[in-house]
Design a protein around this motif. Structure first.
Motif, PDB file in Angstrom:
ATOM      1  N   PRO A 148       0.813  -1.226   0.000  1.00 17.43           N
ATOM      2  CA  PRO A 148       0.000   0.000   0.000  1.00 17.43           C
ATOM      3  C   PRO A 148       0.844   1.273   0.000  1.00 17.43           C
ATOM      4  O   PRO A 148       0.461   2.285  -0.577  1.00 17.43           O
ATOM      5  CB  PRO A 148      -0.844  -0.118   1.259  1.00 17.43           C
ATOM      6  CG  PRO A 148      -0.203  -1.163   2.086  1.00 17.43           C
ATOM      7  CD  PRO A 148       0.594  -2.038   1.172  1.00 17.43           C
ATOM      8  N   ARG A 149       1.998   1.206   0.625  1.00 15.76           N
ATOM      9  CA  ARG A 149       2.854   2.392   0.679  1.00 15.76           C
ATOM     10  C   ARG A 149       3.408   2.722  -0.713  1.00 15.76           C
ATOM     11  O   ARG A 149       3.427   3.871  -1.133  1.00 15.76           O
ATOM     12  CB  ARG A 149       3.978   2.136   1.661  1.00 15.76           C
ATOM     13  CG  ARG A 149       4.770   3.345   1.998  1.00 15.76           C
ATOM     14  CD  ARG A 149       5.652   3.074   3.175  1.00 15.76           C
ATOM     15  NE  ARG A 149       6.364   4.273   3.521  1.00 15.76           N
ATOM     16  CZ  ARG A 149       7.425   4.311   4.261  1.00 15.76           C
ATOM     17  NH1 ARG A 149       7.891   3.197   4.780  1.00 15.76           N
ATOM     18  NH2 ARG A 149       8.024   5.429   4.535  1.00 15.76           N
ATOM     19  N   ASN A 150       3.866   1.692  -1.422  1.00 11.95           N
ATOM     20  CA  ASN A 150       4.383   1.911  -2.767  1.00 11.95           C
ATOM     21  C   ASN A 150       3.275   2.329  -3.728  1.00 11.95           C
ATOM     22  O   ASN A 150       3.508   3.114  -4.636  1.00 11.95           O
ATOM     23  CB  ASN A 150       5.076   0.653  -3.293  1.00 11.95           C
ATOM     24  CG  ASN A 150       6.390   0.391  -2.587  1.00 11.95           C
ATOM     25  OD1 ASN A 150       7.016   1.317  -2.087  1.00 11.95           O
ATOM     26  ND2 ASN A 150       6.795  -0.856  -2.528  1.00 11.95           N
ATOM     27  N   ARG A 151       2.085   1.809  -3.522  1.00 12.88           N
ATOM     28  CA  ARG A 151       0.963   2.174  -4.382  1.00 12.88           C
ATOM     29  C   ARG A 151       0.631   3.659  -4.208  1.00 12.88           C
ATOM     30  O   ARG A 151       0.400   4.374  -5.175  1.00 12.88           O
ATOM     31  CB  ARG A 151      -0.247   1.300  -4.053  1.00 12.88           C
ATOM     32  CG  ARG A 151      -1.394   1.498  -4.986  1.00 12.88           C
ATOM     33  CD  ARG A 151      -2.538   0.556  -4.650  1.00 12.88           C
ATOM     34  NE  ARG A 151      -2.212  -0.304  -3.529  1.00 12.88           N
ATOM     35  CZ  ARG A 151      -2.465  -1.611  -3.458  1.00 12.88           C
ATOM     36  NH1 ARG A 151      -3.086  -2.207  -4.428  1.00 12.88           N
ATOM     37  NH2 ARG A 151      -2.132  -2.323  -2.408  1.00 12.88           N
ATOM     38  N   LEU A 152       0.611   4.117  -2.965  1.00 10.19           N
ATOM     39  CA  LEU A 152       0.335   5.531  -2.703  1.00 10.19           C
ATOM     40  C   LEU A 152       1.423   6.408  -3.315  1.00 10.19           C
ATOM     41  O   LEU A 152       1.134   7.436  -3.930  1.00 10.19           O
ATOM     42  CB  LEU A 152       0.234   5.783  -1.201  1.00 10.19           C
ATOM     43  CG  LEU A 152      -0.050   7.216  -0.779  1.00 10.19           C
ATOM     44  CD1 LEU A 152      -1.369   7.703  -1.374  1.00 10.19           C
ATOM     45  CD2 LEU A 152      -0.093   7.323   0.732  1.00 10.19           C
ATOM     46  N   ARG A 153       2.668   5.990  -3.175  1.00  4.40           N
ATOM     47  CA  ARG A 153       3.781   6.741  -3.762  1.00  4.40           C
ATOM     48  C   ARG A 153       3.615   6.824  -5.279  1.00  4.40           C
ATOM     49  O   ARG A 153       3.816   7.879  -5.880  1.00  4.40           O
ATOM     50  CB  ARG A 153       5.108   6.071  -3.420  1.00  4.40           C
ATOM     51  CG  ARG A 153       6.302   6.822  -3.958  1.00  4.40           C
ATOM     52  CD  ARG A 153       7.617   6.133  -3.639  1.00  4.40           C
ATOM     53  NE  ARG A 153       7.759   5.961  -2.213  1.00  4.40           N
ATOM     54  CZ  ARG A 153       8.372   4.917  -1.659  1.00  4.40           C
ATOM     55  NH1 ARG A 153       8.879   3.966  -2.409  1.00  4.40           N
ATOM     56  NH2 ARG A 153       8.485   4.829  -0.350  1.00  4.40           N
ATOM     57  N   GLN A 154       3.237   5.724  -5.890  1.00  2.57           N
ATOM     58  CA  GLN A 154       3.038   5.700  -7.333  1.00  2.57           C
ATOM     59  C   GLN A 154       1.874   6.591  -7.752  1.00  2.57           C
ATOM     60  O   GLN A 154       1.948   7.300  -8.752  1.00  2.57           O
ATOM     61  CB  GLN A 154       2.805   4.269  -7.824  1.00  2.57           C
ATOM     62  CG  GLN A 154       2.816   4.139  -9.327  1.00  2.57           C
ATOM     63  CD  GLN A 154       4.157   4.525  -9.930  1.00  2.57           C
ATOM     64  OE1 GLN A 154       5.207   4.198  -9.386  1.00  2.57           O
ATOM     65  NE2 GLN A 154       4.118   5.250 -11.032  1.00  2.57           N
ATOM     66  N   GLU A 155       0.796   6.587  -6.976  1.00  2.00           N
ATOM     67  CA  GLU A 155      -0.347   7.454  -7.284  1.00  2.00           C
ATOM     68  C   GLU A 155       0.047   8.924  -7.210  1.00  2.00           C
ATOM     69  O   GLU A 155      -0.341   9.724  -8.064  1.00  2.00           O
ATOM     70  CB  GLU A 155      -1.500   7.172  -6.325  1.00  2.00           C
ATOM     71  CG  GLU A 155      -2.195   5.861  -6.560  1.00  2.00           C
ATOM     72  CD  GLU A 155      -3.259   5.561  -5.515  1.00  2.00           C
ATOM     73  OE1 GLU A 155      -3.579   6.453  -4.697  1.00  2.00           O
ATOM     74  OE2 GLU A 155      -3.752   4.429  -5.512  1.00  2.00           O
TER      75      GLU A 155
END
Length: 77
Positions: free
Chosen positions: A3-10
């Motif tokens: 979830p942390r990497n997904r938020l960073r990507q968003e």
């Protein structure tokens, strides 16, 4: 992807989209943003070296001149 990497990507995608839009539609604003980033980095470098007087005076003069230029750009828009 966590979830942390997904938020960073968003966030990276959103910033990239906005910068892309600015490059196509608001180049003057993008120039002002780039100048702000350059001056912030320059100021941080001065801070790290305890604000040597000659370099700080040079930074101040260039900053004031570019701020005047940014104001002129904003008034023309």
């Amino acid at each position: 992807m966590g979830p942390r990497n997904r938020l960073r990507q968003e966030v990276a995608n959103a910033v990239g989209e906005r910068l892309g839009w600015a490059a196509r539609h608001d180049r003057k604003g993008l120039v002002i943003l780039a100048l702000q980033v350059v001056y912030a980095v320059w100021f941080a470098a001065l801070w790290m070296h305890d604000f040597p007087s000659a370099e700080t005076a040079c930074w101040g003069a260039v900053f004031v001149l570019s701020a005047a230029g940014a104001i002129a750009i904003e008034r023309r828009r």
